[in-house]
Scaffold this motif. Structure first.
Motif, short mmCIF file in Angstrom:
data_model
loop_
_atom_site.label_atom_id
_atom_site.label_comp_id
_atom_site.label_asym_id
_atom_site.label_seq_id
_atom_site.Cartn_x
_atom_site.Cartn_y
_atom_site.Cartn_z
N ALA A 1 0.83 -1.20 0.00
CA ALA A 1 0.00 0.00 0.00
C ALA A 1 0.87 1.25 0.00
CB ALA A 1 -0.92 -0.01 1.22
N LEU A 2 1.98 1.22 0.73
CA LEU A 2 2.89 2.35 0.77
C LEU A 2 3.52 2.59 -0.60
CD1 LEU A 2 4.27 4.49 2.56
CD2 LEU A 2 6.06 2.82 3.00
N ALA A 3 3.90 1.52 -1.27
CA ALA A 3 4.49 1.64 -2.60
C ALA A 3 3.48 2.20 -3.60
CB ALA A 3 5.00 0.29 -3.08
N ALA A 4 2.22 1.77 -3.51
CA ALA A 4 1.17 2.30 -4.40
C ALA A 4 0.91 3.77 -4.12
CB ALA A 4 -0.10 1.48 -4.22
N GLN A 5 0.96 4.16 -2.87
CA GLN A 5 0.74 5.55 -2.51
C GLN A 5 1.85 6.44 -3.06
OE1 GLN A 5 0.73 6.24 1.68
NE2 GLN A 5 -0.09 8.31 1.53
N GLN A 6 3.10 5.99 -2.99
CA GLN A 6 4.20 6.78 -3.51
C GLN A 6 4.15 6.87 -5.02
OE1 GLN A 6 7.78 5.11 -1.87
NE2 GLN A 6 7.72 6.45 -0.08
N ALA A 7 3.71 5.79 -5.68
CA ALA A 7 3.61 5.81 -7.14
C ALA A 7 2.51 6.76 -7.59
CB ALA A 7 3.35 4.41 -7.66
N ALA A 8 1.42 6.89 -6.80
CA ALA A 8 0.30 7.75 -7.17
C ALA A 8 0.60 9.22 -6.88
CB ALA A 8 -0.95 7.32 -6.41
#
Length: 182
Positions: free
Chosen positions: A13-20
């Protein structure tokens, strides 16, 4: 007791948040910029400059024991001249010739450079070590790229070992006079 370790789902979830998250816009110099988004840029370390004289030669001084060698290196056919004589004549022992050619072997430059050197002081073994040290130094001044392999082989370091001085009350540096019982 709460568990502070992150699970795999939390990391995803953290990785998806940084990508967004939108990429920071380039800012003018001197403006406030969030340090977390800055990507450090590393410039490669600059090589040392080539040190060549007007005749296209690299000069270096080599030392070993009491011997001092002044070495000039230039591109050529691989001829080594020591005190105006060929290396086979000056260093008659093959082991000494092997010693002075070691820097070329490590740098993979056999037969590509002519060497002219003058050596004073010490004996033949010390003079061969001094010439080797001088050739290694001159080689790195002519081609700074070769510094890493020559240095890792240990040819740029002066061998600090010298003859120990004689002390008073002794026959030599440490040997005592012969003991006489009567």
């Amino acid at each position: 007791m709460t568990d502070n370790r992150q699970s795999l789902a939390d990391l995803a979830a953290l990785a998806a948040q940084q990508a967004a998250a939108p990429a920071p816009a380039p800012t003018a110099e001197g403006a406030d910029v969030d340090e977390a988004f800055l990507v450090p840029t590393f410039e490669p370390t600059p090589l040392r400059e080539q040190q060549i004289d007007k005749q296209g030669r690299a000069y270096a001084t080599g030392r070993r024991k009491n011997a001092i060698a002044r070495v000039w290196l230039k591109p050529g056919s691989g001829k080594i001249t020591v005190n105006g004589r060929d290396q086979e004549v000056y260093f008659a022992r093959p082991t000494l010739r092997l010693v002075i050619n070691q820097p070329f072997g490590v740098a993979e430059r056999e037969g590509q450079y002519d060497v002219v050197c003058t050596v004073t002081g010490g004996g033949l073994s010390g003079q061969a070590g001094a010439v080797k040290h001088g050739i290694a130094q001159a080689l790195t001044r002519f081609e700074p790229v070769l510094r890493a392999p020559v240095k890792s082989a240990g040819y740029l370091t002066r061998d600090p070992r010298v003859v120990e001085r004689k002390k008073y009350g002794r026959a030599k540096a440490r040997r005592s006079f012969q003991f006489s019982k009567r």
